[in-house]
Design a protein around this motif. Structure first.
Motif, PDB file in Angstrom:
ATOM      1  N   PRO A 153       0.820  -1.210   0.000  1.00 14.60           N
ATOM      2  CA  PRO A 153       0.000   0.000   0.000  1.00 14.60           C
ATOM      3  C   PRO A 153       0.858   1.266   0.000  1.00 14.60           C
ATOM      4  O   PRO A 153       2.015   1.250   0.436  1.00 14.60           O
ATOM      5  N   TYR A 154       0.283   2.356  -0.479  1.00 15.00           N
ATOM      6  CA  TYR A 154       0.904   3.665  -0.280  1.00 15.00           C
ATOM      7  C   TYR A 154       0.920   3.922   1.227  1.00 15.00           C
ATOM      8  O   TYR A 154      -0.056   3.626   1.920  1.00 15.00           O
ATOM      9  N   PRO A 155       2.013   4.478   1.764  1.00 14.57           N
ATOM     10  CA  PRO A 155       2.159   4.551   3.223  1.00 14.57           C
ATOM     11  C   PRO A 155       1.359   5.664   3.894  1.00 14.57           C
ATOM     12  O   PRO A 155       1.892   6.650   4.394  1.00 14.57           O
ATOM     13  N   SER A 156       0.042   5.515   3.908  1.00 16.96           N
ATOM     14  CA  SER A 156      -0.825   6.386   4.706  1.00 16.96           C
ATOM     15  C   SER A 156      -1.993   5.561   5.199  1.00 16.96           C
ATOM     16  O   SER A 156      -2.337   4.522   4.610  1.00 16.96           O
ATOM     17  N   GLN A 157      -2.615   6.002   6.283  1.00 19.70           N
ATOM     18  CA  GLN A 157      -3.666   5.216   6.924  1.00 19.70           C
ATOM     19  C   GLN A 157      -4.799   4.905   5.960  1.00 19.70           C
ATOM     20  O   GLN A 157      -5.314   3.776   5.934  1.00 19.70           O
ATOM     21  N   GLY A 158      -5.206   5.886   5.146  1.00 20.59           N
ATOM     22  CA  GLY A 158      -6.326   5.707   4.242  1.00 20.59           C
ATOM     23  C   GLY A 158      -6.056   4.735   3.112  1.00 20.59           C
ATOM     24  O   GLY A 158      -7.000   4.284   2.438  1.00 20.59           O
ATOM     25  N   HIS A 159      -4.799   4.376   2.876  1.00 22.99           N
ATOM     26  CA  HIS A 159      -4.444   3.400   1.853  1.00 22.99           C
ATOM     27  C   HIS A 159      -4.081   2.044   2.469  1.00 22.99           C
ATOM     28  O   HIS A 159      -4.351   1.002   1.870  1.00 22.99           O
ATOM     29  N   ILE A 160      -3.466   2.061   3.640  1.00 20.64           N
ATOM     30  CA  ILE A 160      -3.055   0.812   4.279  1.00 20.64           C
ATOM     31  C   ILE A 160      -4.269  -0.011   4.707  1.00 20.64           C
ATOM     32  O   ILE A 160      -4.336  -1.222   4.465  1.00 20.64           O
ATOM     33  N   ASN A 161      -5.261   0.641   5.333  1.00 21.58           N
ATOM     34  CA  ASN A 161      -6.393  -0.112   5.861  1.00 21.58           C
ATOM     35  C   ASN A 161      -7.212  -0.836   4.785  1.00 21.58           C
ATOM     36  O   ASN A 161      -7.529  -2.013   4.957  1.00 21.58           O
ATOM     37  N   PRO A 162      -7.573  -0.191   3.664  1.00 17.43           N
ATOM     38  CA  PRO A 162      -8.294  -0.954   2.628  1.00 17.43           C
ATOM     39  C   PRO A 162      -7.490  -2.131   2.090  1.00 17.43           C
ATOM     40  O   PRO A 162      -8.044  -3.212   1.855  1.00 17.43           O
ATOM     41  N   MET A 163      -6.188  -1.933   1.908  1.00 13.20           N
ATOM     42  CA  MET A 163      -5.345  -3.020   1.403  1.00 13.20           C
ATOM     43  C   MET A 163      -5.279  -4.162   2.412  1.00 13.20           C
ATOM     44  O   MET A 163      -5.339  -5.344   2.042  1.00 13.20           O
ATOM     45  N   CYS A 164      -5.171  -3.818   3.679  1.00  3.24           N
ATOM     46  CA  CYS A 164      -5.120  -4.846   4.718  1.00  3.24           C
ATOM     47  C   CYS A 164      -6.441  -5.610   4.781  1.00  3.24           C
ATOM     48  O   CYS A 164      -6.450  -6.834   4.933  1.00  3.24           O
ATOM     49  N   GLN A 165      -7.549  -4.891   4.648  1.00  6.44           N
ATOM     50  CA  GLN A 165      -8.854  -5.561   4.657  1.00  6.44           C
ATOM     51  C   GLN A 165      -8.992  -6.511   3.477  1.00  6.44           C
ATOM     52  O   GLN A 165      -9.550  -7.605   3.600  1.00  6.44           O
TER      53      GLN A 165
END
Length: 458
Positions: free
Chosen positions: A16-28
């Motif tokens: 993911p791009y290293p920001s919260q709004g990108h990490i969480n969708p990728m992790c989900q």
């Protein structure tokens, strides 16, 4: 080794791009893959690994370098410098990750990479493994960027309304802010356009939405490049409950104790509370904070307001003193999904960032939206005119939303006739979000299709 690998399924490296709004969708997304027998490793930057607690139950965590291991983006001079260094260091360290896993029983079969990191596809191809591009924003927004990148939409916009197949007619204020205010944030605008130069070489293209939500534009985009919808990417607990222990997002940039705000909500009547939150990046001008405060006060609804400490300092002391804890609660951060799913919620007053919008859609919460920049202006258009589950506030000549406008919009959504219609549409999108993640739904079908193709090629 081959038999062992096949027995445990394909191995995905998610980047993911290293920001919260990108990490969480990728992790989900990774959690969904793992629930279906696939192995997934989420690669985050060394800085984020050091500065946050990220320990999902099923997804493995590894690290790569963006070139700023001690301070992250804050240590970069600007976005151009950050992206250039991350491409150089990221390409090298992601390659090292792949080589590391080659020496195990679980070599990497595919990189699922954020569309903001197109260099990751080159790394995948250098190793002869599959590459899947993951778009985190709405398909409608990415469609507009696609048209600009391919010069199908010329800038600056000279003819209105803008007509793009699959989208409603767009006024200038409906377009992403980089387009509506031509020349603004040029480095960020270049970043969103750079999602497309090599995307046709990707083996798969994912988008964080669900088909019924953006049916017409997805159909149009698929004519140009096949894509798989894999949303909504919110924890399974709030939708189908089929992924075990998937109750929360994995990364939060802020620490909070949710007990106070949830207890406060639990003591309020159903549908009586306005929830106000503008994400982690938005900082409102002092005048806008004042107008918002007075609009909330004059509406006379209960409200839960997530507001930065710095903005609280600017908030009128008299307003905060006159507002009892029973009428309004101020908090610096909160567990948004728990709030949006609470029976007391009647309306979400939002900056309409995509993750917040998907959450409101998935949980059936009508909205009042006050977009600030980037994709938010277009998300606001969709919320009001396409999905019909919210109102967009109007600004004055100085770009400020006045207290009367805020009060009027809140009353319309909470108790007005149009508000009743918005609640019906909100329920519709909630039901379709549930359908999308269940057996036979778009997301589940597409994820199964991806895994099947991946296992055949790996």
């Amino acid at each position: 080794m081959e038999n062992q690998k096949k027995a445990n399924g394909a191995h995905i490296l998610a980047l993911p791009y290293p920001s919260q709004g990108h990490i969480n969708p990728m992790c989900q997304f990774c959690k969904r893959l793992v629930s279906k027998g696939t192995k997934a490793t989420l690669a985050i930057t060394s800085y984020i690994s050091k500065s946050t607690s990220l320990k999902p139950d099923t997804v493995l965590i590894d690290t790569f370098s963006d070139g700023y291991d001690e301070g992250g983006f804050a240590d970069a001079g600007d976005i151009d410098e950050y992206l250039a260094r991350m491409k150089k260091e990221g390409s090298k360290t992601v390659a090292e990750l792949i080589r590391k896993y080659q020496e195990t029983n679980h070599p990497i079969d595919c990189i699922v990479y954020d569309s903001f990191l197109p260099w990751a596809l080159d790394v995948a191809k250098n190793f002869g493994i599959l590459g899947a591009c993951f778009f985190t924003q709405a398909c409608a927004v990415d469609c507009v960027y696609y048209y600009v990148h391919h010069e199908l939409l010329k800038l600056p916009v000279s003819t209105l309304p803008v007509e793009i197949p699959g989208l409603p007619p767009l006024d200038l204020s409906d377009m992403p802010s980089y387009i509506s205010v031509h020349g603004s944030y040029p480095a960020y605008f270049q970043m969103v356009l750079n999602q497309f130069p090599n995307v046709e070489k990707a083996d798969f293209m994912f988008i964080n939405t669900y088909y019924k939500l953006e049916e017409t534009v997805i159909d149009e985009m698929t004519k140009m490049r096949p894509m798989l919808t894999v949303g909504p990417t919110i924890p399974s607990f709030y939708l189908d409950k089929r992924v075990e222990n998937d109750n929360n997002y994995e990364i939060n940039l802020f620490q909070y104790d949710s007990t106070n705000c949830i207890n406060w909500l639990n003591n309020k009547p159903a549908g009586s509370v306005v929830y106000v939150a503008f994400g982690s990046m938005v900082s409102l001008p002092e005048k806008q904070v004042e107008e918002l405060a007075m609009g909330l006060k004059n509406s006379n609804f209960h409200f839960l307001w997530v507001i930065k400490a710095s903005e609280q300092e600017n908030l009128l002391q008299k307003f905060m003193q006159d507002t009892s804890d029973d009428k309004g609660l101020f908090i610096t951060w909160c567990p948004q999904l728990k709030v949006l799913s609470n029976k007391a919620l009647g309306c979400f007053f939002s900056h309409v960032g995509w993750n917040s919008t998907i959450e409101a859609l998935s949980l059936g919460v009508p909205m009042v939206v006050m977009p600030q920049w980037t994709d938010q202006t277009m998300n606001a258009k969709l919320v009001e005119d396409v999905w019909k589950m919210g109102l967009r506030v109007k600004t004055d000549a100085n770009g400020i939303v006045g207290r009367e406008e805020i009060e009027g919009c809140l009353k319309e959504v909470m108790v007005g006739e149009r508000g009743n219609e918005m609640k019906k549409f909100s329920s519709k999108w909630r039901d379709l979000a549930m359908e999308a993640v269940c057996e036979g739904g778009t997301s589940d079908t597409n994820i199964n299709d991806f895994i099947s193709k991946l296992n055949k090629k790996s």
